[in-house]
Design a protein around this motif. Structure first.
Motif, short mmCIF file in Angstrom:
data_model
loop_
_atom_site.label_atom_id
_atom_site.label_comp_id
_atom_site.label_asym_id
_atom_site.label_seq_id
_atom_site.Cartn_x
_atom_site.Cartn_y
_atom_site.Cartn_z
N THR A 292 0.81 -1.22 0.00
CA THR A 292 0.00 0.00 0.00
C THR A 292 0.85 1.27 0.00
O THR A 292 0.47 2.26 -0.64
N ALA A 293 2.00 1.27 0.69
CA ALA A 293 2.83 2.48 0.71
C ALA A 293 3.34 2.81 -0.70
O ALA A 293 3.45 3.99 -1.06
N SER A 294 3.64 1.77 -1.48
CA SER A 294 4.10 1.99 -2.86
C SER A 294 2.98 2.58 -3.70
O SER A 294 3.19 3.49 -4.51
N LEU A 295 1.75 2.07 -3.51
CA LEU A 295 0.61 2.61 -4.25
C LEU A 295 0.34 4.05 -3.86
O LEU A 295 0.02 4.89 -4.72
N ARG A 296 0.42 4.35 -2.57
CA ARG A 296 0.18 5.73 -2.14
C ARG A 296 1.23 6.68 -2.71
O ARG A 296 0.91 7.80 -3.11
N ASP A 297 2.48 6.23 -2.74
CA ASP A 297 3.54 7.08 -3.28
C ASP A 297 3.29 7.37 -4.76
O ASP A 297 3.37 8.53 -5.19
N LEU A 298 2.97 6.35 -5.52
CA LEU A 298 2.67 6.55 -6.94
C LEU A 298 1.44 7.43 -7.10
O LEU A 298 1.43 8.35 -7.94
N GLY A 299 0.40 7.17 -6.30
CA GLY A 299 -0.81 7.98 -6.39
C GLY A 299 -0.55 9.45 -6.11
O GLY A 299 -1.07 10.33 -6.81
N ASP A 300 0.28 9.73 -5.12
CA ASP A 300 0.62 11.13 -4.80
C ASP A 300 1.38 11.79 -5.95
O ASP A 300 1.11 12.93 -6.32
N ARG A 301 2.30 11.08 -6.54
CA ARG A 301 3.10 11.63 -7.63
C ARG A 301 2.26 11.84 -8.89
O ARG A 301 2.52 12.77 -9.66
N PRO B 210 -5.07 10.15 -5.90
CA PRO B 210 -5.01 9.88 -4.46
C PRO B 210 -5.74 8.63 -4.00
O PRO B 210 -5.49 8.14 -2.90
N ASP B 211 -6.63 8.08 -4.79
CA ASP B 211 -7.39 6.90 -4.39
C ASP B 211 -6.81 5.60 -4.94
O ASP B 211 -7.52 4.61 -5.09
N LEU B 212 -5.52 5.58 -5.19
CA LEU B 212 -4.94 4.45 -5.88
C LEU B 212 -5.00 3.16 -5.06
O LEU B 212 -5.15 2.08 -5.65
N VAL B 213 -4.91 3.25 -3.74
CA VAL B 213 -5.02 2.02 -2.94
C VAL B 213 -6.39 1.38 -3.15
O VAL B 213 -6.51 0.15 -3.23
N ALA B 214 -7.42 2.20 -3.27
CA ALA B 214 -8.77 1.67 -3.52
C ALA B 214 -8.89 1.07 -4.91
O ALA B 214 -9.82 0.30 -5.17
N GLU B 215 -7.96 1.41 -5.81
CA GLU B 215 -7.94 0.87 -7.17
C GLU B 215 -6.76 -0.07 -7.37
O GLU B 215 -6.22 -0.19 -8.46
N GLU C 18 -0.36 -4.20 3.66
CA GLU C 18 -0.19 -2.90 4.31
C GLU C 18 1.28 -2.69 4.67
O GLU C 18 1.90 -3.56 5.30
N THR C 19 1.81 -1.54 4.26
CA THR C 19 3.19 -1.17 4.61
C THR C 19 3.27 0.32 4.87
O THR C 19 2.35 1.08 4.51
N GLU C 20 4.36 0.74 5.47
CA GLU C 20 4.57 2.16 5.76
C GLU C 20 5.61 2.79 4.87
O GLU C 20 5.60 4.01 4.66
N THR C 21 6.53 1.99 4.34
CA THR C 21 7.64 2.52 3.55
C THR C 21 7.46 2.14 2.08
O THR C 21 7.35 0.95 1.76
N PRO C 22 7.42 3.12 1.17
CA PRO C 22 7.26 2.78 -0.25
C PRO C 22 8.38 1.87 -0.75
O PRO C 22 9.55 2.05 -0.41
N TYR C 23 7.97 0.85 -1.50
CA TYR C 23 8.86 -0.08 -2.20
C TYR C 23 9.68 -0.96 -1.26
O TYR C 23 10.66 -1.59 -1.68
N VAL C 24 9.26 -1.03 0.01
CA VAL C 24 9.96 -1.89 0.95
C VAL C 24 9.87 -3.35 0.52
O VAL C 24 10.76 -4.16 0.83
N GLU C 25 8.84 -3.69 -0.24
CA GLU C 25 8.67 -5.09 -0.66
C GLU C 25 9.84 -5.56 -1.51
O GLU C 25 10.13 -6.77 -1.56
N GLU C 26 10.54 -4.66 -2.17
CA GLU C 26 11.68 -5.06 -2.99
C GLU C 26 12.86 -5.53 -2.13
O GLU C 26 13.71 -6.28 -2.61
N THR C 27 12.89 -5.09 -0.88
CA THR C 27 13.96 -5.53 0.02
C THR C 27 13.74 -6.95 0.53
O THR C 27 14.62 -7.52 1.16
#
Length: 250
Positions: free
Chosen positions: A144-153, A157-162, A173-182
């Motif tokens: 979700t943090a990655s989706l929110r970051d992309l949505g903001d850029r 803004p509703d990208l998580v819902a999509e 659910e995550t807090e840090t964008p793109y943390v899943e790549e780690t």
């Protein structure tokens, strides 16, 4: 003791017919080949010997597919539904899927007629081998943090819902964008399913398709490509692939 971290799963999703609408499947079961029933069927253009893909046939996204045991139901936006058990015809058919041959089993039933009418061209329903019409690994994870970051850029803004734009098996659910790549190369647990995380997922124009209608034009792919790493084909990454290590029995 199991030291694989557990992921906070927001949703689980897939579709039983490749290219049709990606929907939540909270009761999905898994085996070593991924979600059971995921892209079990596909549509075939027999004249061109090709599997229909979402990016080339976006109107498929408007079609809802559901399984009830062996019975497959398809519903088009005009409210027409067919429900039947697809019957094997005994015809094996080799098609091209992203440059590789896949052997499919053509099926009989009312589904092909409904979808031929909806798409405006003749198509056949086919049974696919597990993973036969899956582009990469059997499971994908989007955070979700990655989706929110992309949505903001991208001013979306509703990208998580999509999130279904990205057709992920798991949205977590995550807090840090793109943390899943780690997590690449490590094991994680999602809804009791033990997964080994792999490479990032390259994204194509499917992310620009409105997930319930197939209409184009969100600009998300361009925004993503403007700041994210890309593969040799120029496709930007978002989310990660994963393989099933072990799944709970039911």
């Amino acid at each position: 003791m199991d030291d694989a971290p557990g992921l906070d799963v927001r949703s689980v999703g897939f579709t039983p017919v490749k290219g049709t609408r990606h929907l939540p499947r909270p009761d999905a079961s898994f085996d070593v080949d991924g979600p059971v029933g995921d892209r079990l069927y596909c549509l075939v253009d027999t004249a061109r010997r090709r599997v229909l893909k979402t990016v080339q046939t976006p109107s498929l996204l408007a079609v809802v597919a559901d399984l009830d045991g062996p019975s497959l139901a398809l519903t088009t936006p005009d409210g027409v539904t067919v429900r039947a058990v697809p019957e094997p015809t005994g015809e094996a058919f080799v098609c091209d899927y992203w440059g590789r041959p896949v052997t499919l089993s053509l099926l009989a039933g009312p589904h092909a007629g409904l979808l031929s009418r909806w798409l405006g061209r003749p198509v056949r329903l086919a049974l696919a081998p597990r993973g036969g019409v899956v582009y990469g690994a059997p499971v994908t994870i989007v955070a979700t943090a990655s989706l929110r970051d992309l949505g903001d850029r991208a001013g979306h803004p509703d990208l998580v819902a999509e999130a279904s734009r990205f057709r992920a098996t798991f949205v977590v659910e995550t807090e840090t964008p793109y943390v899943e790549e780690t997590w690449s190369g490590h094991e994680v647990v999602a809804n009791g399913v033990r997964l080994r995380v792999g490479a990032p997922v390259p994204r194509c124009a499917v992310v620009d398709l409105e997930p319930c209608t197939g209409r184009r034009g969100s600009g998300l792919l361009k925004a993503l490509a403007g700041y994210r790493p890309r593969n040799d084909a120029g496709e930007p990454y978002l989310g990660v692939y994963a393989e099933v290590v072990a799944a709970p029995t039911r």
